[in-house]
Design a protein around this motif. Structure first.
Motif, PDB file in Angstrom:
ATOM      1  N   ARG A  19      -2.840  -2.396  13.053  1.00 17.10           N
ATOM      2  CA  ARG A  19      -2.331  -3.443  13.935  1.00 17.10           C
ATOM      3  C   ARG A  19      -2.315  -4.792  13.208  1.00 17.10           C
ATOM      4  O   ARG A  19      -1.349  -5.547  13.316  1.00 17.10           O
ATOM      5  N   GLN A  20      -3.384  -5.072  12.450  1.00 15.43           N
ATOM      6  CA  GLN A  20      -3.427  -6.324  11.681  1.00 15.43           C
ATOM      7  C   GLN A  20      -2.309  -6.347  10.647  1.00 15.43           C
ATOM      8  O   GLN A  20      -1.664  -7.381  10.430  1.00 15.43           O
ATOM      9  N   GLN A  21      -2.075  -5.215  10.000  1.00 18.29           N
ATOM     10  CA  GLN A  21      -1.015  -5.137   8.983  1.00 18.29           C
ATOM     11  C   GLN A  21       0.357  -5.371   9.617  1.00 18.29           C
ATOM     12  O   GLN A  21       1.179  -6.110   9.077  1.00 18.29           O
ATOM     13  N   ARG A  22       0.571  -4.769  10.769  1.00 20.31           N
ATOM     14  CA  ARG A  22       1.835  -4.967  11.473  1.00 20.31           C
ATOM     15  C   ARG A  22       1.993  -6.440  11.871  1.00 20.31           C
ATOM     16  O   ARG A  22       3.054  -7.034  11.672  1.00 20.31           O
ATOM     17  N   ASP A  23       0.929  -7.039  12.411  1.00 26.03           N
ATOM     18  CA  ASP A  23       0.989  -8.437  12.842  1.00 26.03           C
ATOM     19  C   ASP A  23       1.215  -9.385  11.664  1.00 26.03           C
ATOM     20  O   ASP A  23       1.701 -10.502  11.855  1.00 26.03           O
ATOM     21  N   GLN A  82     -11.515  -0.620  -6.069  1.00 27.42           N
ATOM     22  CA  GLN A  82     -10.327  -0.791  -5.248  1.00 27.42           C
ATOM     23  C   GLN A  82      -9.108  -0.220  -5.970  1.00 27.42           C
ATOM     24  O   GLN A  82      -8.944  -0.418  -7.175  1.00 27.42           O
ATOM     25  N   SER A  83      -8.245   0.464  -5.228  1.00 25.03           N
ATOM     26  CA  SER A  83      -6.994   0.954  -5.801  1.00 25.03           C
ATOM     27  C   SER A  83      -5.917  -0.108  -5.609  1.00 25.03           C
ATOM     28  O   SER A  83      -6.119  -1.095  -4.910  1.00 25.03           O
ATOM     29  N   LYS A  84      -4.751   0.122  -6.230  1.00 30.36           N
ATOM     30  CA  LYS A  84      -3.673  -0.875  -6.156  1.00 30.36           C
ATOM     31  C   LYS A  84      -3.195  -1.123  -4.733  1.00 30.36           C
ATOM     32  O   LYS A  84      -2.725  -2.201  -4.403  1.00 30.36           O
ATOM     33  N   ASP A  85      -3.311  -0.115  -3.871  1.00 32.98           N
ATOM     34  CA  ASP A  85      -2.864  -0.287  -2.486  1.00 32.98           C
ATOM     35  C   ASP A  85      -3.910  -0.992  -1.622  1.00 32.98           C
ATOM     36  O   ASP A  85      -3.710  -1.167  -0.428  1.00 32.98           O
ATOM     37  N   GLY A  86      -5.036  -1.388  -2.234  1.00 34.24           N
ATOM     38  CA  GLY A  86      -6.017  -2.195  -1.523  1.00 34.24           C
ATOM     39  C   GLY A  86      -7.126  -1.412  -0.846  1.00 34.24           C
ATOM     40  O   GLY A  86      -8.052  -2.016  -0.306  1.00 34.24           O
ATOM     41  N   PHE A  87      -7.070  -0.077  -0.867  1.00 35.34           N
ATOM     42  CA  PHE A  87      -8.144   0.702  -0.264  1.00 35.34           C
ATOM     43  C   PHE A  87      -9.303   0.823  -1.253  1.00 35.34           C
ATOM     44  O   PHE A  87      -9.124   0.659  -2.463  1.00 35.34           O
ATOM     45  N   ILE A  88     -10.494   1.073  -0.720  1.00 33.28           N
ATOM     46  CA  ILE A  88     -11.689   1.067  -1.569  1.00 33.28           C
ATOM     47  C   ILE A  88     -12.353   2.439  -1.577  1.00 33.28           C
ATOM     48  O   ILE A  88     -12.241   3.210  -0.620  1.00 33.28           O
ATOM     49  N   TYR A  89     -13.050   2.703  -2.669  1.00 38.26           N
ATOM     50  CA  TYR A  89     -13.664   4.007  -2.910  1.00 38.26           C
ATOM     51  C   TYR A  89     -15.014   3.811  -3.573  1.00 38.26           C
ATOM     52  O   TYR A  89     -15.213   2.849  -4.317  1.00 38.26           O
ATOM     53  N   TYR A 144       3.502  -6.778   7.362  1.00 37.73           N
ATOM     54  CA  TYR A 144       3.370  -5.942   6.165  1.00 37.73           C
ATOM     55  C   TYR A 144       3.418  -6.758   4.880  1.00 37.73           C
ATOM     56  O   TYR A 144       3.872  -6.298   3.841  1.00 37.73           O
ATOM     57  N   ALA A 145       2.946  -8.007   4.952  1.00 38.33           N
ATOM     58  CA  ALA A 145       2.915  -8.867   3.768  1.00 38.33           C
ATOM     59  C   ALA A 145       2.007  -8.261   2.700  1.00 38.33           C
ATOM     60  O   ALA A 145       0.980  -7.673   3.018  1.00 38.33           O
ATOM     61  N   GLU A 146       2.399  -8.407   1.445  1.00 37.74           N
ATOM     62  CA  GLU A 146       1.605  -7.834   0.359  1.00 37.74           C
ATOM     63  C   GLU A 146       0.250  -8.513   0.223  1.00 37.74           C
ATOM     64  O   GLU A 146      -0.705  -7.904  -0.246  1.00 37.74           O
ATOM     65  N   ASP A 147       0.173  -9.793   0.614  1.00 38.24           N
ATOM     66  CA  ASP A 147      -1.102 -10.500   0.505  1.00 38.24           C
ATOM     67  C   ASP A 147      -1.883 -10.485   1.827  1.00 38.24           C
ATOM     68  O   ASP A 147      -2.763 -11.307   2.040  1.00 38.24           O
ATOM     69  N   PHE A 148      -1.543  -9.555   2.685  1.00 39.37           N
ATOM     70  CA  PHE A 148      -2.230  -9.314   3.945  1.00 39.37           C
ATOM     71  C   PHE A 148      -3.745  -9.219   3.712  1.00 39.37           C
ATOM     72  O   PHE A 148      -4.202  -8.531   2.814  1.00 39.37           O
ATOM     73  N   MET A 151     -12.005  -3.313   2.456  1.00 35.44           N
ATOM     74  CA  MET A 151     -13.035  -4.340   2.542  1.00 35.44           C
ATOM     75  C   MET A 151     -12.540  -5.464   3.446  1.00 35.44           C
ATOM     76  O   MET A 151     -11.402  -5.912   3.333  1.00 35.44           O
ATOM     77  N   CYS A 152     -13.416  -5.931   4.333  1.00 31.61           N
ATOM     78  CA  CYS A 152     -13.091  -7.082   5.169  1.00 31.61           C
ATOM     79  C   CYS A 152     -12.901  -8.304   4.267  1.00 31.61           C
ATOM     80  O   CYS A 152     -13.760  -8.600   3.436  1.00 31.61           O
ATOM     81  N   SER A 153     -11.789  -9.020   4.440  1.00 28.06           N
ATOM     82  CA  SER A 153     -11.492 -10.170   3.584  1.00 28.06           C
ATOM     83  C   SER A 153     -12.361 -11.378   3.916  1.00 28.06           C
ATOM     84  O   SER A 153     -12.379 -12.350   3.175  1.00 28.06           O
TER      85      SER A 153
END
Ligand SMILES: [Zn+2]
Length: 95
Positions: free
Chosen positions: A22-26, A61-68, A29-33, A5-7
């Motif tokens: 790319r956003q995650q890398r930038d 949402q799963s714990k890794d932040g992805f949505i279903y 890899y912060a957990e609150d990304f 989901m877009c924050s």
């Protein structure tokens, strides 16, 4: 390819279309990304058009932040749980 989901606007976005990795890398890899969709991510700046833009309302949402979709969380992706209901960002358009 996973959905997230877009924050900012609360849209359902695909990691392959929204510049997620790319956003995650930038973000180092912060957990609150806080990932953005292609329309909100300034480096893309427009909806990609590969699928219609829609709110993530009703997704889980799963714990890794992805949505279903709930049906996926109950079925094929059950092993990715536990899931929590999506909370749309305050900056999402009101329905
Ligand atoms: Zn967005």
């Amino acid at each position: 390819m996973p959905l997230y989901m877009c924050s900012k606007c609360g849209s359902v976005e695909n990691t392959a279309c929204g510049g997620y990795w790319r956003q995650q890398r930038d973000a180092n890899y912060a957990e609150d990304f806080k990932p953005l969709c292609s329309a909100c991510y300034p480096e893309i700046g427009k909806w990609h058009g590969d699928f219609p833009q829609r709110l993530a309302e009703g997704f889980v949402q799963s714990k890794d932040g992805f949505i279903y979709r709930q049906s996926e969380a109950d079925g094929y992706f059950k092993h990715m749980g536990p899931f929590t209901p999506i909370t749309l960002p305050e900056t999402a358009p009101q329905s």
